[in-house]
Scaffold this motif. Structure first.
Motif, PDB file in Angstrom:
ATOM      1  N   MET A 100       0.828  -1.192   0.000  1.00 31.77           N
ATOM      2  CA  MET A 100       0.000   0.000   0.000  1.00 31.77           C
ATOM      3  C   MET A 100       0.872   1.255   0.000  1.00 31.77           C
ATOM      4  O   MET A 100       0.516   2.247  -0.619  1.00 31.77           O
ATOM      5  CB  MET A 100      -0.927   0.011   1.209  1.00 31.77           C
ATOM      6  CG  MET A 100      -2.041  -1.004   1.132  1.00 31.77           C
ATOM      7  SD  MET A 100      -3.187  -0.879   2.521  1.00 31.77           S
ATOM      8  CE  MET A 100      -4.227   0.427   1.939  1.00 31.77           C
ATOM      9  N   ARG A 101       1.985   1.174   0.708  1.00 30.86           N
ATOM     10  CA  ARG A 101       2.880   2.331   0.763  1.00 30.86           C
ATOM     11  C   ARG A 101       3.352   2.680  -0.642  1.00 30.86           C
ATOM     12  O   ARG A 101       3.264   3.837  -1.064  1.00 30.86           O
ATOM     13  CB  ARG A 101       4.078   2.020   1.668  1.00 30.86           C
ATOM     14  CG  ARG A 101       5.110   3.127   1.695  1.00 30.86           C
ATOM     15  CD  ARG A 101       6.361   2.735   2.440  1.00 30.86           C
ATOM     16  NE  ARG A 101       7.114   1.657   1.854  1.00 30.86           N
ATOM     17  CZ  ARG A 101       7.911   1.770   0.790  1.00 30.86           C
ATOM     18  NH1 ARG A 101       8.038   2.918   0.164  1.00 30.86           N
ATOM     19  NH2 ARG A 101       8.585   0.737   0.340  1.00 30.86           N
ATOM     20  N   GLU A 155       2.037   1.693  -3.538  1.00 26.63           N
ATOM     21  CA  GLU A 155       0.889   2.032  -4.393  1.00 26.63           C
ATOM     22  C   GLU A 155       0.505   3.496  -4.247  1.00 26.63           C
ATOM     23  O   GLU A 155       0.025   4.115  -5.194  1.00 26.63           O
ATOM     24  CB  GLU A 155      -0.309   1.161  -4.046  1.00 26.63           C
ATOM     25  CG  GLU A 155      -0.182  -0.274  -4.478  1.00 26.63           C
ATOM     26  CD  GLU A 155      -1.332  -1.132  -3.998  1.00 26.63           C
ATOM     27  OE1 GLU A 155      -2.303  -0.600  -3.424  1.00 26.63           O
ATOM     28  OE2 GLU A 155      -1.244  -2.365  -4.196  1.00 26.63           O
ATOM     29  N   ARG A 156       0.707   4.048  -3.071  1.00 25.63           N
ATOM     30  CA  ARG A 156       0.354   5.446  -2.820  1.00 25.63           C
ATOM     31  C   ARG A 156       1.520   6.397  -3.063  1.00 25.63           C
ATOM     32  O   ARG A 156       1.430   7.586  -2.793  1.00 25.63           O
ATOM     33  CB  ARG A 156      -0.179   5.598  -1.410  1.00 25.63           C
ATOM     34  CG  ARG A 156      -1.472   4.809  -1.282  1.00 25.63           C
ATOM     35  CD  ARG A 156      -2.137   4.991  -0.001  1.00 25.63           C
ATOM     36  NE  ARG A 156      -3.283   4.093   0.065  1.00 25.63           N
ATOM     37  CZ  ARG A 156      -4.340   4.320   0.778  1.00 25.63           C
ATOM     38  NH1 ARG A 156      -4.425   5.407   1.498  1.00 25.63           N
ATOM     39  NH2 ARG A 156      -5.327   3.457   0.798  1.00 25.63           N
ATOM     40  N   PHE A 179      -3.484   4.532   6.385  1.00 22.72           N
ATOM     41  CA  PHE A 179      -4.072   4.153   5.092  1.00 22.72           C
ATOM     42  C   PHE A 179      -5.598   4.152   5.124  1.00 22.72           C
ATOM     43  O   PHE A 179      -6.231   3.838   4.125  1.00 22.72           O
ATOM     44  CB  PHE A 179      -3.559   2.786   4.657  1.00 22.72           C
ATOM     45  CG  PHE A 179      -2.095   2.794   4.298  1.00 22.72           C
ATOM     46  CD1 PHE A 179      -1.626   3.604   3.281  1.00 22.72           C
ATOM     47  CD2 PHE A 179      -1.205   1.980   4.965  1.00 22.72           C
ATOM     48  CE1 PHE A 179      -0.277   3.603   2.933  1.00 22.72           C
ATOM     49  CE2 PHE A 179       0.143   1.968   4.634  1.00 22.72           C
ATOM     50  CZ  PHE A 179       0.600   2.799   3.605  1.00 22.72           C
TER      51      PHE A 179
END
Length: 51
Positions: A1-2, A4-5, A45
């Motif tokens: 997620m890190r 991806e963002r 998140f």
């Protein structure tokens, strides 16, 4: 997620107040993640953690 963002490890760890070296070890699987850390990541998140 890190990733991806678009967050670098440094930016991410600054936002959550964690040492970059500790986070690097967590991400690489060299150190287990603690329950409270999961909740910190989840809050950042805006997803469910463990409570």
């Amino acid at each position: 997620m890190r990733e991806e963002r678009g967050l670098s490890q440094l930016v991410f760890t600054e936002r959550i107040g964690m040492s970059n070296s500790v986070f690097s070890r967590i991400e690489s699987g060299k150190r287990p993640i603690e329950d409270n850390e999961i909740n910190i990541f989840a809050d950042l998140f805006e997803v469910s953690g463990i409570r």
